[in-house]
Design a protein around this motif. Structure first.
Motif: not given
Lengths: 80, 351, 369
Positions: B92-99, B101-105, B162-164, B212-222
């Motif tokens: 999830l975090n790797d996807l988030a670092m690219m910007g 939103t993770p969707r499927w695993l 994930g969706m960009l 931890a899942d960092l994707s919500p943090l990145v979403a806030s920044l985005r």
């Protein structure tokens, strides 16, 4: 040769005759052998621990004195 | 050559490797060498060669992000979590670092013969919980079982899609002189939580993994800062130092850090002191480094801090044009030193 | 952390720097013996901020660096045996032997494990009775009491599958070797604080007297090093050559008697080779004959071996303070932490590694490849 850090003895015991203790290093606790300081330390004392052995009891009075001297020196330097 | 008659004869002199060593998985220079000499020559393509946290691929007009990660941690369970948490959060975090939103695993397991089912269930429970909390679905998977002794309990691979979003493409090459350098939280928790339960080094502490899942943090920044977020990387193996070096090198910029600003929890610091380790190189599983435009820095800190996983977020330095590719730290005495990547794993020392 | 963090106060450190700057009327040449002190000095940039007042020559105080090549090769041989579980301190794992290092042996299937304490190695022996557990007992006098206790306990508990490969070195003979060298430039020493916590400082008094050098027993935190440097500079300015103790919170003149006693019972003084320097007479500790059952060299009949260093490695000159690591032709090119030619580039206390890893930007430091 060197990596000895200060910690506080929180527990003492004997493992088949060998004086051992639990030492607290700022929130991290580990067993340490107290054989080399056994006569001079008890729970609450600070020791320097190297590779799991307490090598020396921290002289807290001296430690505070050193810090006081250094702090005074610091103030003098600021005025200088 | 040693003339010990029955001694080992290492066919390759020091400096060259004829076999894989642990250091090749450390995230440091040996890892980079492994990629350069073995993988890239065979698989090289525009996506792979970027060596980002994942790949962005075109799908009929849109762009999606794909990332994969394998998890081999031992022990499987550690203070603060288990391999299941890492396997989900890591991708999830790797996807988030690219910007994205993770969707499927997808999830692949290699299980060792003899693995207790209750342990497997705890791992699966962790993965179920983590994916549900993230709103992500495990849509496909695979399981293999290997002989006893061949898999350290279990190995897990997760691949995420994930969706960009338009206008949000943080990129390791995106850092610019003047950018603020942030970390989203205190350093060194995961690596030291693992060390605390490692045979030969075990100690008691309250250190728990920061997984931890960092994707919500990145979403806030985005949502609020958009393209003012220039680069993101999660600071996993090799620690914050490696992540910062990778971005500095990719972007061709220098980084200057303020030693006093780097957040390290007291217990992590104490454990590092005991073993002679540097917290900058200790692995994290719930910390990201962010390079943001200077005017966005304080808002970025607030946004990160508004999430539980971002408690303790702070500015630790800035990007400069000097010493491109190098990360430099300013000490309390006012001197500077280079914080380079390590060759392999950091080793506990006695000196 | 109490009794640690206070000695890192940057404000007090800067005040000490100012004090040293005002005390020195000329540039002095000091040697810090201990690798841990080298680490702090280079990491904090102490030699940079005081470059006009002192030149710090880094001494051979890194036991990892000075462990003789033959002992490393013996370790590699033992670690390769299928019946051996080889244990060691972490920083020994990457030290290059003649062809190999312990991590490579591990990659080839050797059972090599890092431990924090020699007692952990003894515990591994008790829990793995079908394996021969060998512990690589290196270090200065600081570590000797721990290694002595491991052997003592093994005998007390009747552990049959435990032995140690000993490579202990002692500090005072090394200081004498440095002082006796015709090209010696060292004018004062920062003695190793934890070595002295064990041994006390009575051995240093005749040295200070005979060679007329100030010797200041110094700790390891930035403020300890700075206070130690200040005390040494003050002595030099005043024309004194005494043994002084900066590390008062941990060191007393008589040292730790109990530790010295057990060391005396388990070890005896032997000649020891220092990697890169050569044999210094009576500079090492070896197991006494009555403990030969725990001596890996005896148990595994490890006879004479000849070992050759790569020609380009100038570790000896670095360890003796003749050159700075950056002055070695191989530094940063043929010799890097990833592919080290010699031990000082491997150990994080080694001067070469410290220079490489903590390089200064101002000095046109090159990034490693």
């Amino acid at each position: 040769m060197c990596l000895g850090i200060p910690g506080r003895i929180v527990e003492v015991r004997r493992d088949a005759g060998l004086p051992m203790g639990v030492v607290d290093f700022g929130g991290v606790r580990r067993d340490a052998c107290l054989a080399y300081v056994a006569d001079e330390v008890d729970v609450g004392d600070y020791v320097i621990v190297h590779v799991g052995f307490a090598l020396s009891k921290v002289d807290e009075e001296e430690a505070h004195r050193t810090l006081d001297i250094l702090r005074q020196m610091g103030e003098l330097e600021e005025l200088a | 050559m040693s003339s010990l008659a029955s001694g080992p004869v290492c066919p390759v002199p020091s400096g060259q490797h004829d076999r894989v060593q642990l250091g090749h998985g450390s995230g440091g220079k040996m890892s980079a060498q492994l990629l350069r000499e073995h993988f890239l020559p065979r698989f090289g393509n525009p996506w792979l060669d970027r060596l980002g946290d994942g790949a962005v691929v075109p799908v009929e007009g849109a762009e999606i992000a794909i990332s994969t990660d394998s998890f081999v941690v031992s022990p499987l369970e550690f203070p603060g979590g288990n391999i299941g948490h890492l396997a989900v959060h890591g991708t999830l975090n790797d996807l988030a670092m690219m910007g994205a939103t993770p969707r499927w695993l997808s999830v692949g397991f290699v299980l060792e013969e003899g693995l207790p089912f209750d342990l497997l269930d705890r791992v699966l429970d962790a993965m179920a919980e983590a994916t549900a909390a993230a709103g992500v679905s495990v849509v496909t998977g695979d399981t293999k079982v290997v002989d006893r002794g061949k898999a350290d309990g279990m190995f897990v691979n997760t691949t995420g899609v994930g969706m960009l979003h338009d206008g949000f493409r943080p990129d390791p090459r995106g850092a610019r002189p003047g950018d603020a350098v942030l970390v989203s939280g205190p350093l060194g928790r995961h690596g030291m939580a693992i060390m605390a339960v490692r045979e030969g080094f075990a100690f008691e502490s309250e250190i728990v993994s920061d997984t931890a899942d960092l994707s919500p943090l990145v979403a806030s920044l985005r949502k609020e800062l958009g393209s003012r977020v220039h680069a993101l990387r999660d600071a996993t193996r090799g620690g914050a130092a490696s992540a910062l070096n990778e971005i500095a090198a990719a972007s061709g910029v220098g980084v200057e850090l303020d030693e006093a600003a780097i957040p390290v929890p007291g217990a992590v610091q104490a454990a590092c002191e005991m073993l002679g380790l540097d917290p900058l190189y200790v692995a994290n599983e719930g910390v990201l480094v962010a390079f943001v435009a200077p005017e966005a820095a304080s808002r970025a800190v607030e946004l990160l801090g508004s999430h539980p996983a971002g408690t303790g977020a702070t500015v630790v330095g800035a990007v400069v044009a000097e010493h491109p590719g190098m990360v430099v730290l300013r000490t309390g005495l006012g001197a500077s030193r280079v914080v380079d990547m390590l060759p392999g794993d950091q080793l506990p020392r006695i000196c | 952390m109490k009794y640690l963090a206070e000695y890192r106060d940057p404000k007090l450190a800067r005040a000490l720097v100012e004090r040293i700057r005002r005390t020195a009327t000329r540039r002095w040449t000091l040697m810090e013996v201990c690798g841990g002190q080298t680490h702090t000095i280079v990491k904090q940039g102490i030699n940079d901020v005081l470059s006009e007042q002192v030149e710090m020559i880094h001494g051979p105080g890194c036991p990892v660096c000075v462990t003789p090549l033959e002992q490393i090769d013996r370790a590699l041989h033992l670690a390769s045996r299928p019946d051996v579980l080889f244990t060691s301190f972490g920083d020994m794992l990457r030290v290059p032997g003649s062809d190999c290092d312990l991590l490579r042996v591990k990659a080839r299937g050797g059972d090599v494990r890092a431990v924090y304490s020699p007692l952990d190695a003894l515990e591994l022996a008790r829990r793995n009775p079908d394996k021969e557990v060998v512990f690589f007992a290196v270090g200065f006098e600081t570590t000797a009491p721990a290694n002595a206790m491991a052997v003592w306990r093994a005998r007390e508990l009747g552990v049959k599958n435990f032995s140690v490969l000993v490579s202990h070195v002692t500090v005072p003979p090394a200081m004498v070797a440095i002082l006796e060298a015709p090209d010696n430039r060292v004018q004062a020493f920062l003695a190793a604080g934890h070595v002295c916590a064990v041994m006390g400082w009575t051995e240093y008094e005749p040295l200070a007297e005979r060679y007329r050098v100030p010797i200041v027993i110094t700790g390891f935190e930035p403020m300890d090093i700075l206070e130690g440097i200040w005390m040494a500079v003050r002595q030099l300015e005043e024309g004194r050559h005494d043994v002084e103790n900066q590390y008062v919170r941990a060191v007393r003149r008589e040292g730790n008697q109990a530790a010295q006693d057990l060391m005396e019972r388990v070890f005896h003084v032997v000649d020891r080779g220092w990697r890169g320097i050569g044999v210094i007479p009576s500079s090492g500790l070896g197991l006494r004959p009555e403990f030969s059952g725990y001596d890996a060299e005896v148990r595994f009949s490890l006879g004479f071996i000849r070992a050759d260093e790569p020609a380009a490695c100038r570790a000896g000159d670095v360890l003796r303070g003749r050159i700075k690591p950056s002055e070695c032709a191989a530094f940063g090119t043929a010799c890097t932490p990833e592919s080290p030619l010699g031990a000082p580039m491997v150990s994080s206390e080694g001067a070469c590694a410290a220079y490489h890893n903590f390089a200064r930007v101002g000095r046109g430091a090159q990034r490693g490849a």
